[in-house]
Design a protein around this motif. Structure first.
Motif, PDB file in Angstrom:
ATOM      1  N   SER A  55       0.827  -1.210   0.000  1.00 14.62           N
ATOM      2  CA  SER A  55       0.000   0.000   0.000  1.00 14.62           C
ATOM      3  C   SER A  55       0.860   1.259   0.000  1.00 14.62           C
ATOM      4  CB  SER A  55      -0.911  -0.001   1.236  1.00 14.62           C
ATOM      5  OG  SER A  55      -1.576   1.243   1.365  1.00 14.62           O
ATOM      6  N   ARG A  56       0.380   2.283  -0.670  1.00 17.67           N
ATOM      7  CA  ARG A  56       1.101   3.558  -0.707  1.00 17.67           C
ATOM      8  C   ARG A  56       0.610   4.512   0.374  1.00 17.67           C
ATOM      9  NH1 ARG A  56       2.321   5.059  -7.056  1.00 17.67           N
ATOM     10  NH2 ARG A  56       3.248   3.056  -7.617  1.00 17.67           N
ATOM     11  N   ALA A  57      -0.451   4.113   1.087  1.00 14.77           N
ATOM     12  CA  ALA A  57      -0.984   4.946   2.173  1.00 14.77           C
ATOM     13  C   ALA A  57       0.009   4.955   3.333  1.00 14.77           C
ATOM     14  CB  ALA A  57      -2.332   4.406   2.637  1.00 14.77           C
ATOM     15  N   GLU A  58       0.274   6.128   3.880  1.00 19.77           N
ATOM     16  CA  GLU A  58       1.305   6.272   4.909  1.00 19.77           C
ATOM     17  C   GLU A  58       1.021   5.426   6.148  1.00 19.77           C
ATOM     18  OE1 GLU A  58       3.551   9.788   7.526  1.00 19.77           O
ATOM     19  OE2 GLU A  58       2.103  10.318   5.973  1.00 19.77           O
ATOM     20  N   HIS A  59      -0.253   5.416   6.610  1.00 20.14           N
ATOM     21  CA  HIS A  59      -0.570   4.657   7.825  1.00 20.14           C
ATOM     22  C   HIS A  59      -0.441   3.154   7.585  1.00 20.14           C
ATOM     23  CE1 HIS A  59      -4.448   5.043   5.680  1.00 20.14           C
ATOM     24  NE2 HIS A  59      -4.733   3.854   6.193  1.00 20.14           N
ATOM     25  N   ASP A  60      -0.735   2.708   6.335  1.00 16.71           N
ATOM     26  CA  ASP A  60      -0.562   1.290   6.002  1.00 16.71           C
ATOM     27  C   ASP A  60       0.917   0.917   5.976  1.00 16.71           C
ATOM     28  OD1 ASP A  60      -3.236   0.730   5.815  1.00 16.71           O
ATOM     29  OD2 ASP A  60      -3.343   0.951   3.635  1.00 16.71           O
ATOM     30  N   GLN A  61       1.730   1.800   5.414  1.00 14.83           N
ATOM     31  CA  GLN A  61       3.170   1.544   5.340  1.00 14.83           C
ATOM     32  C   GLN A  61       3.786   1.426   6.729  1.00 14.83           C
ATOM     33  OE1 GLN A  61       5.049   4.455   2.826  1.00 14.83           O
ATOM     34  NE2 GLN A  61       4.055   3.734   0.971  1.00 14.83           N
ATOM     35  N   LYS A  62       3.356   2.320   7.639  1.00 10.44           N
ATOM     36  CA  LYS A  62       3.869   2.270   9.012  1.00 10.44           C
ATOM     37  C   LYS A  62       3.432   0.985   9.703  1.00 10.44           C
ATOM     38  CE  LYS A  62       4.346   7.238   9.862  1.00 10.44           C
ATOM     39  NZ  LYS A  62       3.877   8.404  10.649  1.00 10.44           N
ATOM     40  N   ALA A  63       2.172   0.609   9.491  1.00 12.55           N
ATOM     41  CA  ALA A  63       1.656  -0.626  10.092  1.00 12.55           C
ATOM     42  C   ALA A  63       2.390  -1.839   9.520  1.00 12.55           C
ATOM     43  CB  ALA A  63       0.154  -0.741   9.838  1.00 12.55           C
ATOM     44  N   GLY A  64       2.626  -1.815   8.204  1.00 17.24           N
ATOM     45  CA  GLY A  64       3.320  -2.912   7.547  1.00 17.24           C
ATOM     46  C   GLY A  64       4.739  -3.073   8.055  1.00 17.24           C
ATOM     47  N   GLN A  65       5.442  -1.954   8.228  1.00 20.76           N
ATOM     48  CA  GLN A  65       6.810  -2.008   8.737  1.00 20.76           C
ATOM     49  C   GLN A  65       6.835  -2.465  10.195  1.00 20.76           C
ATOM     50  OE1 GLN A  65       9.632  -1.725   6.910  1.00 20.76           O
ATOM     51  NE2 GLN A  65       8.191  -1.572   5.198  1.00 20.76           N
ATOM     52  N   GLY A  66       5.817  -2.084  10.962  1.00 22.83           N
ATOM     53  CA  GLY A  66       5.701  -2.534  12.350  1.00 22.83           C
ATOM     54  C   GLY A  66       5.524  -4.039  12.415  1.00 22.83           C
ATOM     55  N   LEU A  67       4.694  -4.568  11.513  1.00 22.08           N
ATOM     56  CA  LEU A  67       4.468  -6.015  11.440  1.00 22.08           C
ATOM     57  C   LEU A  67       5.753  -6.735  11.038  1.00 22.08           C
ATOM     58  CD1 LEU A  67       2.614  -8.528  11.374  1.00 22.08           C
ATOM     59  CD2 LEU A  67       2.068  -7.931   8.998  1.00 22.08           C
ATOM     60  N   LEU A  68       6.454  -6.158  10.052  1.00 25.70           N
ATOM     61  CA  LEU A  68       7.691  -6.765   9.562  1.00 25.70           C
ATOM     62  C   LEU A  68       8.750  -6.822  10.669  1.00 25.70           C
ATOM     63  CD1 LEU A  68       8.628  -7.934   6.857  1.00 25.70           C
ATOM     64  CD2 LEU A  68       9.601  -5.711   6.295  1.00 25.70           C
ATOM     65  N   ARG A  69       8.848  -5.741  11.452  1.00 23.56           N
ATOM     66  CA  ARG A  69       9.808  -5.717  12.563  1.00 23.56           C
ATOM     67  C   ARG A  69       9.489  -6.811  13.581  1.00 23.56           C
ATOM     68  NH1 ARG A  69       9.431  -0.103  11.990  1.00 23.56           N
ATOM     69  NH2 ARG A  69       7.839   0.024  13.618  1.00 23.56           N
ATOM     70  N   LYS A  70       8.201  -6.998  13.831  1.00 19.95           N
ATOM     71  CA  LYS A  70       7.764  -8.002  14.802  1.00 19.95           C
ATOM     72  C   LYS A  70       8.062  -9.424  14.311  1.00 19.95           C
ATOM     73  CE  LYS A  70       3.867  -8.942  17.853  1.00 19.95           C
ATOM     74  NZ  LYS A  70       2.469  -8.600  18.214  1.00 19.95           N
ATOM     75  N   LEU A  71       7.963  -9.612  12.990  1.00 25.41           N
ATOM     76  CA  LEU A  71       8.170 -10.936  12.404  1.00 25.41           C
ATOM     77  C   LEU A  71       9.639 -11.238  12.100  1.00 25.41           C
ATOM     78  CD1 LEU A  71       5.174 -10.998   9.890  1.00 25.41           C
ATOM     79  CD2 LEU A  71       5.454 -12.552  11.835  1.00 25.41           C
ATOM     80  N   LEU A  72      10.473 -10.214  12.097  1.00 23.69           N
ATOM     81  CA  LEU A  72      11.872 -10.354  11.669  1.00 23.69           C
ATOM     82  C   LEU A  72      12.648 -11.486  12.351  1.00 23.69           C
ATOM     83  CD1 LEU A  72      13.328  -8.850   9.449  1.00 23.69           C
ATOM     84  CD2 LEU A  72      14.332  -7.340  11.166  1.00 23.69           C
ATOM     85  N   PRO A  73      12.463 -11.699  13.669  1.00 24.72           N
ATOM     86  CA  PRO A  73      13.202 -12.801  14.316  1.00 24.72           C
ATOM     87  C   PRO A  73      12.842 -14.181  13.765  1.00 24.72           C
ATOM     88  CG  PRO A  73      12.353 -11.266  15.960  1.00 24.72           C
ATOM     89  CD  PRO A  73      11.713 -10.912  14.661  1.00 24.72           C
ATOM     90  N   ASN A  74      11.716 -14.277  13.063  1.00 26.91           N
ATOM     91  CA  ASN A  74      11.263 -15.565  12.531  1.00 26.91           C
ATOM     92  C   ASN A  74      11.571 -15.736  11.049  1.00 26.91           C
ATOM     93  OD1 ASN A  74       8.649 -14.466  14.456  1.00 26.91           O
ATOM     94  ND2 ASN A  74       9.722 -16.310  15.080  1.00 26.91           N
ATOM     95  N   THR A  75      12.477 -14.907  10.534  1.00 27.18           N
ATOM     96  CA  THR A  75      12.822 -14.961   9.103  1.00 27.18           C
ATOM     97  C   THR A  75      14.235 -15.507   8.902  1.00 27.18           C
ATOM     98  OG1 THR A  75      13.725 -12.702   9.064  1.00 27.18           O
ATOM     99  CG2 THR A  75      11.356 -12.947   8.680  1.00 27.18           C
ATOM    100  N   GLY A  76      14.571 -15.769   7.640  1.00 30.20           N
ATOM    101  CA  GLY A  76      15.933 -16.147   7.287  1.00 30.20           C
ATOM    102  C   GLY A  76      16.226 -17.632   7.263  1.00 30.20           C
ATOM    103  N   GLU A  77      15.209 -18.466   7.523  1.00 29.26           N
ATOM    104  CA  GLU A  77      15.450 -19.912   7.603  1.00 29.26           C
ATOM    105  C   GLU A  77      15.105 -20.663   6.318  1.00 29.26           C
ATOM    106  OE1 GLU A  77      17.010 -21.402  10.163  1.00 29.26           O
ATOM    107  OE2 GLU A  77      17.256 -19.355  10.908  1.00 29.26           O
ATOM    108  N   SER A  78      14.895 -19.948   5.226  1.00 29.33           N
ATOM    109  CA  SER A  78      14.544 -20.617   3.968  1.00 29.33           C
ATOM    110  C   SER A  78      15.759 -20.726   3.056  1.00 29.33           C
ATOM    111  CB  SER A  78      13.446 -19.841   3.235  1.00 29.33           C
ATOM    112  OG  SER A  78      13.993 -18.665   2.653  1.00 29.33           O
ATOM    113  N   ILE A  79      15.602 -21.498   1.989  1.00 31.72           N
ATOM    114  CA  ILE A  79      16.568 -21.492   0.897  1.00 31.72           C
ATOM    115  C   ILE A  79      15.955 -20.642  -0.203  1.00 31.72           C
ATOM    116  CG2 ILE A  79      17.741 -22.867  -0.866  1.00 31.72           C
ATOM    117  CD1 ILE A  79      17.840 -25.177   1.059  1.00 31.72           C
TER     118      ILE A  79
END
Length: 349
Positions: A55-79
């Protein structure tokens, strides 16, 4: 009248403040819900999260980045596997067959597609997913196009973020397909661990239309459609490519790129492809190259986003677009040099 204006103004301020708090609370609840459902492997909520990030909406982008930060510890385990190919090589058929075999073996497979040419039409590459209908229906698979948002840099950002969300959802194999040709191969090479190039039989003829640079990006070359009457020629092509690859710079330090015959029609050769990828992973992890490449991917993403942000910031300034257009005219008429035009836009201190 003025008193009433003051009361109304104060009332609007209170209501507005409450509305902002409500939206913020609602967005927090949405992030928590998306986080929980993504961790459970919900494809529906994974799609919603990707849409939020796109989304290009500012509040959506902030929410999306907040979600991504929260999920970040659970990433990186794929090929992370990149796949490109010459026109007519059958990338979609290969990816669907390969993806189905992996999904049936218990892997969770996410397919992301990149097509810089979609910026011309604005179209969605996979659209209704009719290109990979069987794979799209498999419970262990997830297919998503990556809209470019007008630039390859846009693809770069969106695809990387989508990839992280897929990893957080438990997808242990990420297949990134380049639908377009040219610069997209370099972009994908910079975000994957293992890169495959699909070609057809007849290496001599094929090389005439293939850039050496693209071959040097590959960790494995797949001679596709190696079946029926074409099998003998496919095996000959594999031998020819192996000879050629011997003289090229390897894409990954400590790894020798090879060529393999594969048939999606007969579902043959895929086990060898997967064994090659597993061997690659084991060797690169043991040597430290795997970790170094992942770090390089993150730094590459960081620098790419800095460049994108600077360009966006520059053109958002009042009068800059008009100034660039005027300087372009002067360049084309020979009134000034390129260096002078750049100095006019960004003067040196």
């Amino acid at each position: 009248m003025h008193v009433m204006d003051g009361i109304e103004s104060r009332h609007d301020g209170i209501v507005g403040s409450k509305r902002k708090r409500f939206i913020k609370k609602e967005k927090k609840i949405e992030i928590d819900l998306l986080y929980d459902e993504i961790r459970k492997g919900s494809r529906l909520h994974l799609s919603k999260a990707i849409t939020l990030l796109e989304s290009r909406a500012e509040h959506d982008q902030k929410a999306g980045q907040g979600l991504l930060r929260k999920l970040l510890p659970n990433t990186g385990e794929s090929i992370r596997i990149g796949i490109t190919g010459v026109p007519g090589a059958g990338k979609s058929t290969f990816i669907e067959t390969f993806g189905l075999l992996l999904a049936e073996a218990g892997h969770k497979v996410a397919v992301l597609a990149i097509d810089p040419s979609s910026t011309v039409t604005g179209g969605s590459i996979l659209g209704d997913k009719t290109r990979m209908e069987a794979l799209a229906k498999h419970p262990n698979a997830f297919i998503r196009p990556s809209p470019s948002s007008g630039t390859l840099g846009g693809v770069h950002k969106k695809t990387r973020e989508t990839m992280l969300l897929c990893e957080a959802a438990g997808y242990d194999i990420i297949l990134i397909e380049t639908v377009g040709v040219g610069q997209s191969e370099t972009v994908v090479r910079g975000m994957v661990d293992f890169f495959m190039l699909l070609v057809l039989t007849g290496a001599g003829d094929e090389l005439q239309g293939m850039k050496k640079g693209i071959m040097e990006l590959a960790d494995c070359m797949i001679v596709h459609k190696a079946d029926g009457e074409n099998l003998k020629l496919a095996k000959k092509t594999v031998r020819e490519y192996r000879q050629i690859l011997h003289f090229l710079q390897p894409a990954t330090p400590g790894w020798s790129t090879t060529a393999l015959p594969v048939s999606s029609l007969e579902r043959t050769g895929f086990e060898t492809v997967w064994e090659t990828i597993e061997t690659f992973y084991e060797k690169m992890e043991a040597s430290g190259v795997w970790h170094e490449r992942r770090q390089s991917q993150t730094k590459d993403w960081f620098h790419s986003m800095i460049r994108d942000r600077l360009i966006d910031s520059f053109f958002s300034q009042q009068g800059k677009k008009e100034l660039v257009a005027d300087l372009e005219k002067q360049l084309l008429t020979g009134e000034m040099t390129v260096a002078s035009a750049v100095d006019a836009i960004l003067p040196m201190d």
